[in-house]
Each structure stands twice: as C-alpha cells, then as structure tokens.
Design a protein around this motif. Structure first.
Motif, PDB file in Angstrom:
ATOM      1  N   MET A   1      22.172   1.663  -5.195  1.00  0.00           N
ATOM      2  CA  MET A   1      20.225   1.871  -5.233  1.00  0.00           C
ATOM      3  C   MET A   1      19.811   2.870  -3.827  1.00  0.00           C
ATOM      4  N   ASP A   2      19.595   4.237  -4.119  1.00  0.00           N
ATOM      5  CA  ASP A   2      18.949   4.794  -3.532  1.00  0.00           C
ATOM      6  C   ASP A   2      17.641   4.105  -2.334  1.00  0.00           C
ATOM      7  N   ASP A   3      16.849   4.483  -1.606  1.00  0.00           N
ATOM      8  CA  ASP A   3      15.855   3.739  -0.657  1.00  0.00           C
ATOM      9  C   ASP A   3      14.511   3.829  -1.531  1.00  0.00           C
ATOM     10  N   SER A   4      15.065   5.773  -2.322  1.00  0.00           N
ATOM     11  CA  SER A   4      13.300   5.474  -3.363  1.00  0.00           C
ATOM     12  C   SER A   4      13.329   4.666  -4.121  1.00  0.00           C
ATOM     13  N   GLN A   5      14.488   4.170  -4.758  1.00  0.00           N
ATOM     14  CA  GLN A   5      14.293   3.062  -5.938  1.00  0.00           C
ATOM     15  C   GLN A   5      13.756   1.349  -5.497  1.00  0.00           C
ATOM     16  N   GLU A   6      14.047   1.464  -3.931  1.00  0.00           N
ATOM     17  CA  GLU A   6      13.840  -0.057  -3.069  1.00  0.00           C
ATOM     18  C   GLU A   6      12.500  -0.483  -3.658  1.00  0.00           C
ATOM     19  N   VAL A   7      12.876  -2.411  -4.535  1.00  0.00           N
ATOM     20  CA  VAL A   7      11.187  -2.491  -4.907  1.00  0.00           C
ATOM     21  C   VAL A   7      10.370  -3.099  -3.949  1.00  0.00           C
ATOM     22  N   LEU A   8       9.629  -2.840  -3.886  1.00  0.00           N
ATOM     23  CA  LEU A   8       8.329  -3.234  -3.092  1.00  0.00           C
ATOM     24  C   LEU A   8       7.658  -4.461  -4.376  1.00  0.00           C
ATOM     25  N   VAL A   9       6.613  -5.135  -3.381  1.00  0.00           N
ATOM     26  CA  VAL A   9       5.438  -6.697  -3.838  1.00  0.00           C
ATOM     27  C   VAL A   9       4.145  -5.955  -3.236  1.00  0.00           C
ATOM     28  N   VAL A  10       2.892  -5.691  -3.607  1.00  0.00           N
ATOM     29  CA  VAL A  10       2.016  -4.947  -3.149  1.00  0.00           C
ATOM     30  C   VAL A  10       1.601  -5.948  -3.474  1.00  0.00           C
ATOM     31  N   LEU A  11       0.581  -6.688  -2.014  1.00  0.00           N
ATOM     32  CA  LEU A  11      -0.554  -7.241  -2.428  1.00  0.00           C
ATOM     33  C   LEU A  11      -2.132  -7.007  -1.975  1.00  0.00           C
ATOM     34  N   CYS A  12      -2.121  -7.222  -2.960  1.00  0.00           N
ATOM     35  CA  CYS A  12      -3.773  -6.578  -2.690  1.00  0.00           C
ATOM     36  C   CYS A  12      -5.075  -7.404  -3.143  1.00  0.00           C
ATOM     37  N   ASN A  13      -5.988  -8.136  -2.129  1.00  0.00           N
ATOM     38  CA  ASN A  13      -7.194  -8.969  -3.231  1.00  0.00           C
ATOM     39  C   ASN A  13      -8.331  -8.142  -3.420  1.00  0.00           C
ATOM     40  N   CYS A  14      -8.976  -8.776  -4.047  1.00  0.00           N
ATOM     41  CA  CYS A  14     -10.185  -8.639  -5.185  1.00  0.00           C
ATOM     42  C   CYS A  14     -10.869  -8.745  -5.202  1.00  0.00           C
ATOM     43  N   PRO A  15     -12.304  -8.523  -5.489  1.00  0.00           N
ATOM     44  CA  PRO A  15     -13.160  -9.420  -5.049  1.00  0.00           C
ATOM     45  C   PRO A  15     -13.898 -10.443  -5.515  1.00  0.00           C
ATOM     46  N   ASP A  16     -13.295 -10.282  -7.361  1.00  0.00           N
ATOM     47  CA  ASP A  16     -13.746 -10.528  -8.277  1.00  0.00           C
ATOM     48  C   ASP A  16     -11.961 -10.439  -9.125  1.00  0.00           C
ATOM     49  N   ALA A  17     -12.466 -11.438 -10.629  1.00  0.00           N
ATOM     50  CA  ALA A  17     -10.932 -10.896 -11.457  1.00  0.00           C
ATOM     51  C   ALA A  17     -11.576 -10.224 -13.042  1.00  0.00           C
ATOM     52  N   ASP A  18     -12.861  -9.634 -12.499  1.00  0.00           N
ATOM     53  CA  ASP A  18     -12.901  -8.224 -13.519  1.00  0.00           C
ATOM     54  C   ASP A  18     -12.403  -7.196 -12.512  1.00  0.00           C
ATOM     55  N   CYS A  19     -12.779  -7.003 -11.293  1.00  0.00           N
ATOM     56  CA  CYS A  19     -11.918  -6.108 -10.600  1.00  0.00           C
ATOM     57  C   CYS A  19     -10.681  -5.983 -11.239  1.00  0.00           C
ATOM     58  N   ALA A  20     -10.277  -7.434 -10.461  1.00  0.00           N
ATOM     59  CA  ALA A  20      -8.613  -6.975 -10.385  1.00  0.00           C
ATOM     60  C   ALA A  20      -8.030  -6.737 -11.572  1.00  0.00           C
ATOM     61  N   GLY A  21      -8.536  -7.718 -12.791  1.00  0.00           N
ATOM     62  CA  GLY A  21      -7.777  -7.070 -14.189  1.00  0.00           C
ATOM     63  C   GLY A  21      -8.312  -5.820 -13.922  1.00  0.00           C
ATOM     64  N   GLU A  22      -9.088  -4.547 -13.930  1.00  0.00           N
ATOM     65  CA  GLU A  22      -9.201  -3.682 -13.916  1.00  0.00           C
ATOM     66  C   GLU A  22      -7.885  -3.091 -13.205  1.00  0.00           C
ATOM     67  N   LEU A  23      -8.315  -3.165 -12.262  1.00  0.00           N
ATOM     68  CA  LEU A  23      -7.261  -2.396 -11.227  1.00  0.00           C
ATOM     69  C   LEU A  23      -5.621  -2.749 -11.109  1.00  0.00           C
TER      70      LEU A  23
END
Length: 107
Positions: A1-23
């Motif tokens: 697998m080349d570097d562009s296909q390296e898998v990443l996990v992205v963490l992002c905190n949201c202010p509430d469940a509605d915002c998190a769900g939409e994003l």
C-alpha cells in the motif's frame, strides 16, 4: 500500500450529539471517511483564552486515508461550530488487512 493509502484515525470533539451526528453523516456521505464512530459524551478540561474551561463534548473517530485527509480537514473545519476545532489525525500502525483495505478503497 502506498503512503497515500495509509489509514488514519481522525479525532474531533463536538459540542453536542446533534452536531456530532450531522458531521459524522456528512463525512461519510461526502466520501471523506469510510466510517465515523460517534462516542459517548466526555468531560473535557482545557485552557481557552486564558481561562480553564470544563465542557461536555461528543467525540468522533473518523477512519480515512492520508490522501483524503486534507479534504476531510478542510470540510470539517468549515462546518464545525468551534473557532478552533480539535482535528487530530493519528496513523494506524496495524489492523485487520481486510478492514484497512476497505477504509483505503471505500469499497
């Protein structure tokens, strides 16, 4: 697998469940993440503008590739309600090959 296909996990905190769900739904529908987990609310303690803040936030864990990350970051930053959202990408160093392939190909 080349570097562009390296898998990443992205963490992002949201202010509430509605915002998190939409994003979360938007990231998947736009093809920027193969999967997004919306986690249980957490208590965050942080410094902001010279003060210690305590807030309840809803974390997202998005699985994507290094190639898709720049677009994911831009999309998320443009739609997130925070002035400076937490958007952190962590490399996946090992995992079930079939799952990593699925994340990388989106198939």
């Amino acid at each position: 697998m080349d570097d562009s296909q390296e898998v990443l996990v992205v963490l992002c905190n949201c202010p509430d469940a509605d915002c998190a769900g939409e994003l979360a739904v938007g990231l998947v529908e736009e093809g920027l993440a193969a999967c997004v987990n919306q986690l249980a609310p957490v208590q965050s303690v942080y410094r902001w503008q010279g003060r210690t803040e305590i807030a309840t936030e809803v974390p997202l864990l998005a699985k994507t590739t290094r190639a898709r990350y720049p677009a994911l970051q831009a999309w998320l930053a443009a739609r997130h309600p925070y002035d400076v959202p937490e958007i952190i990408a962590l490399p996946v160093t090992a995992g079930l090959p079939a799952y990593l392939s699925w994340v990388a190909t989106g198939e």
